[in-house]
Design a protein around this motif. Structure first.
Motif, PDB file in Angstrom:
ATOM      1  N   PRO A  42       0.825  -1.208   0.000  1.00 44.89           N
ATOM      2  CA  PRO A  42       0.000   0.000   0.000  1.00 44.89           C
ATOM      3  C   PRO A  42       0.864   1.266   0.000  1.00 44.89           C
ATOM      4  O   PRO A  42       2.046   1.222   0.369  1.00 44.89           O
ATOM      5  CB  PRO A  42      -0.817  -0.122   1.281  1.00 44.89           C
ATOM      6  N   PRO A  43       0.290   2.384  -0.387  1.00 45.67           N
ATOM      7  CA  PRO A  43       1.066   3.627  -0.403  1.00 45.67           C
ATOM      8  C   PRO A  43       1.417   4.105   0.998  1.00 45.67           C
ATOM      9  O   PRO A  43       0.761   3.746   1.978  1.00 45.67           O
ATOM     10  CB  PRO A  43       0.130   4.624  -1.097  1.00 45.67           C
ATOM     11  N   ARG A  44       2.459   4.920   1.058  1.00 51.55           N
ATOM     12  CA  ARG A  44       2.829   5.592   2.307  1.00 51.55           C
ATOM     13  C   ARG A  44       1.922   6.797   2.476  1.00 51.55           C
ATOM     14  O   ARG A  44       1.649   7.519   1.522  1.00 51.55           O
ATOM     15  CB  ARG A  44       4.286   6.059   2.248  1.00 51.55           C
ATOM     16  N   LEU A  45       1.467   7.028   3.676  1.00 51.63           N
ATOM     17  CA  LEU A  45       0.657   8.190   4.021  1.00 51.63           C
ATOM     18  C   LEU A  45       1.528   9.072   4.893  1.00 51.63           C
ATOM     19  O   LEU A  45       1.784   8.748   6.049  1.00 51.63           O
ATOM     20  CB  LEU A  45      -0.609   7.753   4.770  1.00 51.63           C
ATOM     21  N   LEU A  46       2.028  10.165   4.337  1.00 49.42           N
ATOM     22  CA  LEU A  46       3.045  10.976   5.006  1.00 49.42           C
ATOM     23  C   LEU A  46       2.455  12.282   5.528  1.00 49.42           C
ATOM     24  O   LEU A  46       1.930  13.091   4.763  1.00 49.42           O
ATOM     25  CB  LEU A  46       4.179  11.287   4.023  1.00 49.42           C
ATOM     26  N   GLU A  47       2.538  12.461   6.824  1.00 50.77           N
ATOM     27  CA  GLU A  47       2.183  13.724   7.459  1.00 50.77           C
ATOM     28  C   GLU A  47       3.484  14.502   7.626  1.00 50.77           C
ATOM     29  O   GLU A  47       4.384  14.052   8.331  1.00 50.77           O
ATOM     30  CB  GLU A  47       1.519  13.484   8.821  1.00 50.77           C
ATOM     31  N   VAL A  48       3.603  15.647   6.966  1.00 50.47           N
ATOM     32  CA  VAL A  48       4.852  16.396   6.929  1.00 50.47           C
ATOM     33  C   VAL A  48       4.754  17.598   7.852  1.00 50.47           C
ATOM     34  O   VAL A  48       3.819  18.387   7.760  1.00 50.47           O
ATOM     35  CB  VAL A  48       5.181  16.852   5.488  1.00 50.47           C
ATOM     36  N   LYS A  49       5.732  17.718   8.745  1.00 46.85           N
ATOM     37  CA  LYS A  49       5.820  18.856   9.661  1.00 46.85           C
ATOM     38  C   LYS A  49       7.199  19.485   9.519  1.00 46.85           C
ATOM     39  O   LYS A  49       8.185  18.800   9.268  1.00 46.85           O
ATOM     40  CB  LYS A  49       5.622  18.410  11.117  1.00 46.85           C
ATOM     41  N   ALA A  79       3.078   7.846   8.395  1.00 47.91           N
ATOM     42  CA  ALA A  79       4.341   8.234   9.030  1.00 47.91           C
ATOM     43  C   ALA A  79       4.391   9.742   9.180  1.00 47.91           C
ATOM     44  O   ALA A  79       3.913  10.485   8.314  1.00 47.91           O
ATOM     45  CB  ALA A  79       5.532   7.760   8.210  1.00 47.91           C
ATOM     46  N   LEU A  80       4.963  10.188  10.279  1.00 50.16           N
ATOM     47  CA  LEU A  80       5.258  11.594  10.487  1.00 50.16           C
ATOM     48  C   LEU A  80       6.645  11.850   9.917  1.00 50.16           C
ATOM     49  O   LEU A  80       7.613  11.194  10.318  1.00 50.16           O
ATOM     50  CB  LEU A  80       5.229  11.932  11.979  1.00 50.16           C
ATOM     51  N   VAL A  81       6.754  12.775   8.977  1.00 49.70           N
ATOM     52  CA  VAL A  81       8.034  13.157   8.387  1.00 49.70           C
ATOM     53  C   VAL A  81       8.367  14.552   8.899  1.00 49.70           C
ATOM     54  O   VAL A  81       7.590  15.489   8.705  1.00 49.70           O
ATOM     55  CB  VAL A  81       7.980  13.148   6.843  1.00 49.70           C
ATOM     56  N   VAL A  82       9.505  14.680   9.574  1.00 49.81           N
ATOM     57  CA  VAL A  82       9.917  15.956  10.146  1.00 49.81           C
ATOM     58  C   VAL A  82      10.978  16.581   9.244  1.00 49.81           C
ATOM     59  O   VAL A  82      11.993  15.946   8.935  1.00 49.81           O
ATOM     60  CB  VAL A  82      10.465  15.774  11.576  1.00 49.81           C
ATOM     61  N   CYS A  83      10.720  17.809   8.822  1.00 48.81           N
ATOM     62  CA  CYS A  83      11.652  18.554   7.982  1.00 48.81           C
ATOM     63  C   CYS A  83      12.216  19.723   8.774  1.00 48.81           C
ATOM     64  O   CYS A  83      11.532  20.295   9.617  1.00 48.81           O
ATOM     65  CB  CYS A  83      10.962  19.075   6.732  1.00 48.81           C
ATOM     66  N   VAL A  84      13.446  20.083   8.483  1.00 49.22           N
ATOM     67  CA  VAL A  84      14.103  21.224   9.108  1.00 49.22           C
ATOM     68  C   VAL A  84      14.324  22.272   8.026  1.00 49.22           C
ATOM     69  O   VAL A  84      14.910  21.981   6.990  1.00 49.22           O
ATOM     70  CB  VAL A  84      15.444  20.812   9.743  1.00 49.22           C
ATOM     71  N   VAL A  85      13.819  23.476   8.270  1.00 47.50           N
ATOM     72  CA  VAL A  85      13.996  24.584   7.332  1.00 47.50           C
ATOM     73  C   VAL A  85      15.279  25.306   7.722  1.00 47.50           C
ATOM     74  O   VAL A  85      15.368  25.880   8.806  1.00 47.50           O
ATOM     75  CB  VAL A  85      12.789  25.543   7.374  1.00 47.50           C
ATOM     76  N   ASP A  86      16.267  25.250   6.830  1.00 44.25           N
ATOM     77  CA  ASP A  86      17.560  25.889   7.104  1.00 44.25           C
ATOM     78  C   ASP A  86      17.575  27.358   6.688  1.00 44.25           C
ATOM     79  O   ASP A  86      18.290  28.164   7.279  1.00 44.25           O
ATOM     80  CB  ASP A  86      18.678  25.143   6.369  1.00 44.25           C
ATOM     81  N   ASN A  87      16.817  27.716   5.654  1.00 44.50           N
ATOM     82  CA  ASN A  87      16.768  29.093   5.175  1.00 44.50           C
ATOM     83  C   ASN A  87      15.318  29.400   4.788  1.00 44.50           C
ATOM     84  O   ASN A  87      14.842  28.938   3.739  1.00 44.50           O
ATOM     85  CB  ASN A  87      17.707  29.282   3.985  1.00 44.50           C
ATOM     86  N   VAL A  88      14.657  30.165   5.627  1.00 41.59           N
ATOM     87  CA  VAL A  88      13.236  30.462   5.409  1.00 41.59           C
ATOM     88  C   VAL A  88      13.041  31.273   4.137  1.00 41.59           C
ATOM     89  O   VAL A  88      12.153  30.990   3.338  1.00 41.59           O
ATOM     90  CB  VAL A  88      12.637  31.195   6.636  1.00 41.59           C
ATOM     91  N   ASP A  89      13.875  32.296   3.926  1.00 38.30           N
ATOM     92  CA  ASP A  89      13.721  33.168   2.762  1.00 38.30           C
ATOM     93  C   ASP A  89      13.867  32.414   1.449  1.00 38.30           C
ATOM     94  O   ASP A  89      13.125  32.644   0.500  1.00 38.30           O
ATOM     95  CB  ASP A  89      14.728  34.316   2.806  1.00 38.30           C
ATOM     96  N   GLN A  90      14.833  31.513   1.389  1.00 44.54           N
ATOM     97  CA  GLN A  90      15.064  30.745   0.159  1.00 44.54           C
ATOM     98  C   GLN A  90      14.270  29.438   0.128  1.00 44.54           C
ATOM     99  O   GLN A  90      14.360  28.693  -0.831  1.00 44.54           O
ATOM    100  CB  GLN A  90      16.552  30.461  -0.011  1.00 44.54           C
ATOM    101  N   ARG A  91      13.528  29.172   1.196  1.00 41.93           N
ATOM    102  CA  ARG A  91      12.707  27.957   1.313  1.00 41.93           C
ATOM    103  C   ARG A  91      13.559  26.697   1.129  1.00 41.93           C
ATOM    104  O   ARG A  91      13.188  25.783   0.407  1.00 41.93           O
ATOM    105  CB  ARG A  91      11.549  28.006   0.335  1.00 41.93           C
ATOM    106  N   LEU A  92      14.701  26.678   1.803  1.00 42.24           N
ATOM    107  CA  LEU A  92      15.606  25.533   1.744  1.00 42.24           C
ATOM    108  C   LEU A  92      15.512  24.736   3.032  1.00 42.24           C
ATOM    109  O   LEU A  92      15.489  25.298   4.121  1.00 42.24           O
ATOM    110  CB  LEU A  92      17.051  25.995   1.540  1.00 42.24           C
ATOM    111  N   GLY A  93      15.485  23.426   2.887  1.00 45.48           N
ATOM    112  CA  GLY A  93      15.406  22.574   4.062  1.00 45.48           C
ATOM    113  C   GLY A  93      15.825  21.160   3.756  1.00 45.48           C
ATOM    114  O   GLY A  93      16.306  20.857   2.661  1.00 45.48           O
ATOM    115  N   ARG A  94      15.627  20.311   4.736  1.00 45.85           N
ATOM    116  CA  ARG A  94      16.021  18.903   4.608  1.00 45.85           C
ATOM    117  C   ARG A  94      15.108  18.053   5.482  1.00 45.85           C
ATOM    118  O   ARG A  94      14.453  18.562   6.395  1.00 45.85           O
ATOM    119  CB  ARG A  94      17.472  18.719   5.027  1.00 45.85           C
ATOM    120  N   ILE A  95      15.090  16.783   5.179  1.00 44.06           N
ATOM    121  CA  ILE A  95      14.317  15.855   5.998  1.00 44.06           C
ATOM    122  C   ILE A  95      15.164  15.443   7.191  1.00 44.06           C
ATOM    123  O   ILE A  95      16.273  14.936   7.021  1.00 44.06           O
ATOM    124  CB  ILE A  95      13.901  14.620   5.177  1.00 44.06           C
ATOM    125  N   ALA A  96      14.645  15.679   8.395  1.00 45.77           N
ATOM    126  CA  ALA A  96      15.351  15.269   9.614  1.00 45.77           C
ATOM    127  C   ALA A  96      15.130  13.789   9.877  1.00 45.77           C
ATOM    128  O   ALA A  96      15.985  13.116  10.439  1.00 45.77           O
ATOM    129  CB  ALA A  96      14.896  16.090  10.807  1.00 45.77           C
TER     130      ALA A  96
END
Length: 136
Positions: A42-49, A79-96
């Motif tokens: 089945p597909p993954r159901l991802l809740e992204v924060k 699954a809860l996927v937690v992302c970290v925003v490194d640069n808000v202005d440029q909208r850059l981040g990564r998956i923690a």
């Protein structure tokens, strides 16, 4: 969503990558943000924060709705996927990292005799998160 597509493309499954959907745009009532197919099952159901990087040390605080928590408790592919925003202005981040709903159980509030919780601010240790996206 981009990571889920890139992952599937990297496995030679561009056909499945096209099926990754951000379902929270039309409605947030499903209890997850992204529906991401797998090669099998089945597909993954991802809740992204997301959280800003200056807020992340050994833990991160996310806000979960009762519906999101209940959906996670109901569907084993959530699954809860937690992302970290490194640069808000440029909208850059990564998956923690990510975790299944059962990892959140002891962090969620309990219903009282006179009320039910509807929204929760949950502090999650980064050690509870598994790297990348939920693959299986």
């Amino acid at each position: 969503m981009f990571e889920a597509r890139a992952e599937l493309r990297g496995m030679g499954r561009s056909d499945l990558a096209r099926d990754v959907r951000r379902v929270s745009m039309p409605s947030d009532q499903l209890g997850y943000d992204v529906n991401a197919p797998r090669i099998t099952g089945p597909p993954r159901l991802l809740e992204v924060k997301a959280a800003t990087s200056n807020a992340v040390h050994s833990s991160v605080t996310v806000h979960l709705s009762r519906n999101e928590a209940d959906t996670g408790a109901t569907f084993p592919d959530w699954a809860l996927v937690v992302c970290v925003v490194d640069n808000v202005d440029q909208r850059l981040g990564r998956i923690a990292g990510w975790c299944a709903a059962n990892v959140l159980g002891d962090l969620l509030p309990h219903d009282g005799a006179v009320g039910r919780w509807d929204q929760a601010s949950v502090e999650i240790s980064l050690q509870r998160l598994l790297p990348g996206l939920r693959a299986s």
